[in-house]
Write a protein that holds these residues in place. Sequence first.
Motif, PDB file in Angstrom:
ATOM      1  N   PHE A  99       0.733  -1.122  -0.008  1.00 50.08           N
ATOM      2  CA  PHE A  99       0.104   0.216  -0.147  1.00 50.08           C
ATOM      3  C   PHE A  99       0.938   1.342  -0.057  1.00 50.08           C
ATOM      4  N   PHE A 100       0.388   2.200  -0.637  1.00 46.70           N
ATOM      5  CA  PHE A 100       1.025   3.408  -1.062  1.00 46.70           C
ATOM      6  C   PHE A 100       0.067   4.538  -0.957  1.00 46.70           C
ATOM      7  N   LEU A 101       0.489   5.631  -0.553  1.00 55.38           N
ATOM      8  CA  LEU A 101      -0.531   6.792  -0.293  1.00 55.38           C
ATOM      9  C   LEU A 101       0.667   8.028  -1.057  1.00 55.38           C
ATOM     10  N   LEU A 102      -0.138   8.577  -1.716  1.00 56.92           N
ATOM     11  CA  LEU A 102       1.107   9.623  -2.360  1.00 56.92           C
ATOM     12  C   LEU A 102       0.176  10.979  -2.439  1.00 56.92           C
ATOM     13  N   PRO A 103       0.593  12.155  -2.066  1.00 60.22           N
ATOM     14  CA  PRO A 103      -0.128  13.354  -2.540  1.00 60.22           C
ATOM     15  C   PRO A 103       0.253  13.884  -3.993  1.00 60.22           C
ATOM     16  N   THR A 104      -0.681  14.143  -4.755  1.00 59.17           N
ATOM     17  CA  THR A 104      -0.580  14.535  -5.921  1.00 59.17           C
ATOM     18  C   THR A 104      -1.250  15.852  -6.664  1.00 59.17           C
ATOM     19  N   SER A 105      -0.703  16.237  -7.633  1.00 59.79           N
ATOM     20  CA  SER A 105      -1.543  17.427  -8.287  1.00 59.79           C
ATOM     21  C   SER A 105      -1.432  16.913  -9.771  1.00 59.79           C
ATOM     22  N   ALA A 106      -2.665  16.922 -10.462  1.00 61.69           N
ATOM     23  CA  ALA A 106      -2.408  16.179 -11.712  1.00 61.69           C
ATOM     24  C   ALA A 106      -2.665  17.572 -12.695  1.00 61.69           C
ATOM     25  N   THR A 107      -1.992  18.370 -12.561  1.00 66.40           N
ATOM     26  CA  THR A 107      -1.927  19.617 -13.420  1.00 66.40           C
ATOM     27  C   THR A 107      -0.571  19.717 -14.282  1.00 66.40           C
ATOM     28  N   THR A 167       6.924  19.573  -9.675  1.00 64.30           N
ATOM     29  CA  THR A 167       6.780  19.919  -8.274  1.00 64.30           C
ATOM     30  C   THR A 167       6.855  18.561  -7.455  1.00 64.30           C
ATOM     31  N   SER A 168       6.942  18.734  -6.199  1.00 57.58           N
ATOM     32  CA  SER A 168       7.143  17.380  -5.317  1.00 57.58           C
ATOM     33  C   SER A 168       5.635  16.759  -5.398  1.00 57.58           C
ATOM     34  N   THR A 169       4.625  17.134  -5.897  1.00 56.63           N
ATOM     35  CA  THR A 169       3.232  16.397  -5.896  1.00 56.63           C
ATOM     36  C   THR A 169       3.142  15.912  -7.598  1.00 56.63           C
ATOM     37  N   SER A 170       4.027  16.221  -8.295  1.00 55.20           N
ATOM     38  CA  SER A 170       3.945  15.780  -9.260  1.00 55.20           C
ATOM     39  C   SER A 170       3.515  14.513  -9.764  1.00 55.20           C
ATOM     40  N   VAL A 171       2.562  14.052 -10.715  1.00 50.64           N
ATOM     41  CA  VAL A 171       2.216  12.727 -10.872  1.00 50.64           C
ATOM     42  C   VAL A 171       3.227  11.609 -11.819  1.00 50.64           C
ATOM     43  N   LEU A 172       4.229  12.529 -12.076  1.00 47.28           N
ATOM     44  CA  LEU A 172       5.425  11.851 -12.601  1.00 47.28           C
ATOM     45  C   LEU A 172       6.027  10.724 -11.419  1.00 47.28           C
ATOM     46  N   HIS A 173       5.906  11.078 -10.094  1.00 43.55           N
ATOM     47  CA  HIS A 173       6.055  10.293  -9.088  1.00 43.55           C
ATOM     48  C   HIS A 173       5.375   9.038  -9.103  1.00 43.55           C
ATOM     49  N   VAL A 174       4.011   9.099  -9.484  1.00 41.05           N
ATOM     50  CA  VAL A 174       3.184   7.976  -9.668  1.00 41.05           C
ATOM     51  C   VAL A 174       3.496   6.859 -10.637  1.00 41.05           C
ATOM     52  N   LYS A 175       4.040   7.655 -11.815  1.00 44.02           N
ATOM     53  CA  LYS A 175       4.695   6.743 -12.694  1.00 44.02           C
ATOM     54  C   LYS A 175       5.966   6.006 -12.399  1.00 44.02           C
ATOM     55  N   SER A 176       6.758   6.470 -11.684  1.00 42.18           N
ATOM     56  CA  SER A 176       7.997   5.821 -11.161  1.00 42.18           C
ATOM     57  C   SER A 176       7.633   4.758 -10.356  1.00 42.18           C
ATOM     58  N   LEU A 177       6.613   5.155  -9.231  1.00 41.11           N
ATOM     59  CA  LEU A 177       6.117   4.171  -8.284  1.00 41.11           C
ATOM     60  C   LEU A 177       5.434   2.971  -9.034  1.00 41.11           C
ATOM     61  N   LEU A 178       4.639   3.044 -10.207  1.00 44.81           N
ATOM     62  CA  LEU A 178       3.993   1.927 -10.837  1.00 44.81           C
ATOM     63  C   LEU A 178       5.132   1.128 -11.513  1.00 44.81           C
ATOM     64  N   VAL A 179       6.100   1.846 -12.115  1.00 46.54           N
ATOM     65  CA  VAL A 179       7.160   1.130 -12.703  1.00 46.54           C
ATOM     66  C   VAL A 179       7.767   0.019 -11.858  1.00 46.54           C
ATOM     67  N   SER A 180       8.211   0.683 -10.510  1.00 48.16           N
ATOM     68  CA  SER A 180       9.068  -0.205  -9.657  1.00 48.16           C
ATOM     69  C   SER A 180       8.155  -1.408  -8.943  1.00 48.16           C
ATOM     70  N   LEU A 181       6.845  -0.811  -8.640  1.00 50.72           N
ATOM     71  CA  LEU A 181       5.941  -1.892  -8.094  1.00 50.72           C
ATOM     72  C   LEU A 181       5.670  -3.080  -9.210  1.00 50.72           C
ATOM     73  N   LEU A 182       5.475  -2.959 -10.446  1.00 52.35           N
ATOM     74  CA  LEU A 182       5.089  -3.535 -11.439  1.00 52.35           C
ATOM     75  C   LEU A 182       6.257  -4.406 -12.105  1.00 52.35           C
ATOM     76  N   SER A 183       7.445  -4.047 -11.858  1.00 50.30           N
ATOM     77  CA  SER A 183       8.837  -4.499 -12.218  1.00 50.30           C
ATOM     78  C   SER A 183       8.933  -6.054 -11.453  1.00 50.30           C
ATOM     79  N   GLN A 184       8.457  -5.932 -10.308  1.00 55.52           N
ATOM     80  CA  GLN A 184       8.782  -7.074  -9.523  1.00 55.52           C
ATOM     81  C   GLN A 184       8.362  -8.340 -10.115  1.00 55.52           C
ATOM     82  N   PRO A 185       9.016  -9.289  -9.896  1.00 61.57           N
ATOM     83  CA  PRO A 185       8.622 -10.677 -10.548  1.00 61.57           C
ATOM     84  C   PRO A 185       7.466 -11.314 -10.004  1.00 61.57           C
TER      85      PRO A 185
END
Length: 184
Positions: free
Chosen positions: A152-160, A166-184
Amino acid sequence: ALPSWSTLLGPRPPDWRQVLVLGLDGAGKSSVLHYICSETAKERIAPTQGFNSARLYIEGLEMDLLEVGGSQNLRAYWPHYLSQAHVLVFVVDSVDRSRLLTARQELHALLAEEPRLPLVVLANKQDKSDALSAAELHDELALHTLSDQREFFLLPTSATWASLSTSTSVLHVKSLLVSLLSQP
Ligand SMILES: Nc1nc2c(ncn2[C@@H]2O[C@H](COP(=O)(O)OP(=O)(O)OP(=O)(O)O)[C@@H](O)[C@H]2O)c(=O)[nH]1
Ligand SMILES: [Mg+2]
């Protein structure tokens, strides 16, 4: 029942991952998808009438992001998509206090169906001055009740567009998804 994907199109490739993006109408799901997939300014994003999907090829993964609209009539379709998802991204409007209880109920109903599905909650619209913080949303959404078994992850975001750097960029979500989904 609907035919499954594999019946229609053959087996999924091994590097295929599906990200299911849910949350109440107006939470920002389409906006998140847009800025994850395209770093271009977008003036208006219309409410999603059914589905909205996007595909990303990133770090050797083929990632399908599937949004099902959040208006009340579409929420009945949400559970149908859980079983093929590799992760659930649940987007919350951090300003919409009057519907937090509804968001909480909808989220927990989904989680009850899939006890092990990894969960990413986005505390979206953090660029607005009256946004609840991620910590406040953690309480309001009763996220302390999640099982230890669930990633489980909880991220503060701004989809603008203005928030992409900024620190609330949704690009952090993209990185998180990649690392989560790269796990075998
Ligand atoms: N200020 C601000 N506005 C946002 C943010 N995210 C979305 N919005 C706005 O909120 C409105 C709804 O956004 P959508 O992305 O359409 O929301 P949705 O969750 O896809 O809604 P449905 O498709 O109806 O379920 C739009 O006017 C967006 O521009 C954000 O982080 N900050
Ligand atoms: Mg939408």
